[in-house]
Design an enzyme around this catalytic site. Structure first.
Site, PDB file in Angstrom:
ATOM      1  N   SER A  50       0.790  -1.237   0.000  1.00  0.00           N
ATOM      2  CA  SER A  50       0.000   0.000   0.000  1.00  0.00           C
ATOM      3  C   SER A  50       0.818   1.280   0.000  1.00  0.00           C
ATOM      4  O   SER A  50       0.237   2.358  -0.149  1.00  0.00           O
ATOM      5  CB  SER A  50      -0.967   0.007   1.183  1.00  0.00           C
ATOM      6  OG  SER A  50      -2.063  -0.819   0.905  1.00  0.00           O
ATOM      7  N   GLN A  80      -9.744 -16.038  -0.798  1.00  0.00           N
ATOM      8  CA  GLN A  80      -8.873 -16.210  -1.953  1.00  0.00           C
ATOM      9  C   GLN A  80      -7.473 -15.676  -1.705  1.00  0.00           C
ATOM     10  O   GLN A  80      -6.487 -16.237  -2.188  1.00  0.00           O
ATOM     11  CB  GLN A  80      -9.501 -15.494  -3.157  1.00  0.00           C
ATOM     12  CG  GLN A  80      -8.663 -15.503  -4.417  1.00  0.00           C
ATOM     13  CD  GLN A  80      -9.360 -14.749  -5.542  1.00  0.00           C
ATOM     14  OE1 GLN A  80     -10.542 -14.957  -5.790  1.00  0.00           O
ATOM     15  NE2 GLN A  80      -8.647 -13.874  -6.206  1.00  0.00           N
TER      16      GLN A  80
END
Length: 402
Positions: free
Chosen positions: A98, A165
């Site tokens: 990020s 996932q």
């Protein structure tokens, strides 16, 4: 991402682009447990904090670089590769997660400076019809609200299926390509967290849309815009945007993950995920870089060399993060305004967390003192400890040192 406390903002949660806040870990490496009159000179405290991450938190390796009026200092601990035993090197590339958001924000601010868009433009203006349904309305969300996380849009990485996932099922999905449109579709399955502009909620969805707007305004890939506007002018030779490529450019260490189990155990299996497809993060967190390049970027950005004065002011105009009593952390346009708990020093900073790699880059006002750190394991960390060791002055023998 949800914020629970000021300290929590320094603890990135389970994915790089997620950069989510959790409660602060009680980590005090033995090497760091010193009284004020025992404080080591120079960057010795920072080196001790790096070593503590390996000796006490059992991470493979830790890497850091700091820059101040005395020049650059490089420190490391542990290994880059658990099989060969190779040590970590200042030249090593790693995934920054990020921290990528700061780059994306800068491009949009530069486009505003060129008169090609306004931060007060709506998402609907640039991406008509893209944000609609389940109470989501792009005509009521501005570019500014994307960049400071006040849009209210659901964070697609928090979707139950997507979360699985990128956690327990990641080994079978780590080479899967995902498009920005697919990521936005996941977010729009959910109602917004709140009406635009009425709260703060960290959401990777915001920066996927930001990247899409960059492409719509310029007609170019957002990665090319970052390359031409930031990477080339600053000479960031270790910085790249991989897209769907799964390999890491040399030199690099290995990246190790335990897949972020909900109840971590000392014997959790460690996976080598050095090669992975980061397209599921795209403009919210795909960049690869080095500690040196991140420091160069933060020095230039906080030093006012990437943006005109008006956009620099926008960059550093902040909103409150969280509503807990005593909360002091704020968020600008891609940067946290954060007060270290161990002293009165405030930093402009961001963290990144992607499988096998945790990163933090930080700077004081004006880019006069910067630091960047990376860990090549993701099961524990203490960025407050690292930043505190580097940025909080200590008094020793009548003189101030770090």
């Amino acid at each position: 991402m949800t914020v629970k406390s000021a300290g929590s903002v320094r603890k990135s949660l389970v994915t790089a682009a997620v950069a989510v806040a959790m409660a602060t870990t009680a980590f005090t490496p033995t090497a760091m447990a010193r009284t004020e009159d025992q404080a080591p000179p120079g960057h010795a405290a920072t080196q001790a904090a790096l070593e503590g991450h390996v000796s006490e938190l059992k991470l493979p390796g830790a890497l850091g670089q700091a820059r101040d009026e005395n020049g650059a200092w490089n420190g490391s601990a542990g290994v880059a590769d658990r099989e060969t035993g190779r040590k970590r090197s200042p030249e090593d590339r790693f995934r920054v997660g990020s921290v990528s958001k700061v780059f994306t924000s800068v491009v949009l601010l530069q486009l505003e400076a060129e008169g090609r868009l306004s931060l007060d433009d709506t998402v609907e203006k640039w991406l008509p019809g893209v944000v609609r349904g389940n109470g989501n309305d792009g005509s009521k969300i501005t570019v500014r609200q994307l960049l400071n996380h006040t849009s209210g849009l659901f964070n697609y990485t928090d979707d139950k299926d997507f979360y699985r996932q990128i956690h327990e099922d990641y080994p079978e999905h780590r080479f899967q390509s995902q498009t920005p449109a697919e990521l936005i579709a996941v977010a729009l399955r959910h109602e917004p967290e709140f009406a635009p502009g009425t709260g703060w909620h960290y959401s990777n969805t915001n920066y996927i849309l930001a990247g899409m707007i960059v492409e719509k305004v310029t007609g170019h890939r957002y990665a090319d815009e970052i390359q031409q506007r930031i990477i080339k002018p600053l000479g960031l030779r270790g910085t790249s945007l991989p897209g769907n490529a799964t390999n890491m450019p040399d030199p690099h260490g290995r990246a190790y993950t335990t897949l972020y189990p909900r109840n971590p155990q000392p014997d959790d299996k460690v996976h080598d995920v050095t090669e992975q497809n980061a397209s599921w993060l795209w403009a919210a967190g795909e960049i690869i870089s080095t500690t040196g390049d991140l420091n160069t970027f933060y020095q230039a950005l906080l030093g006012g060399r990437l943006l005109p004065a008006a956009q620099q002011k926008e960059l550093l105009t902040t909103v409150q993060v969280g509503k807990e009593p005593g909360e002091t952390t704020r968020y600008g346009l891609g940067l946290y305004d954060y007060k270290l708990p161990s002293c009165d020093v405030r930093l402009w900073t961001h963290e990144g967390d992607i499988h096998g790699s945790k990163t933090m880059a930080a700077s004081t006002d004006g880019g006069r003192h910067t630091a960047a750190f990376n860990l090549n394991g993701d099961w524990d960390y203490d960025f407050d400890g690292l930043a505190g060791a580097e940025f909080c002055p200590k008094v020793s023998g009548g003189g101030a040192d770090r």
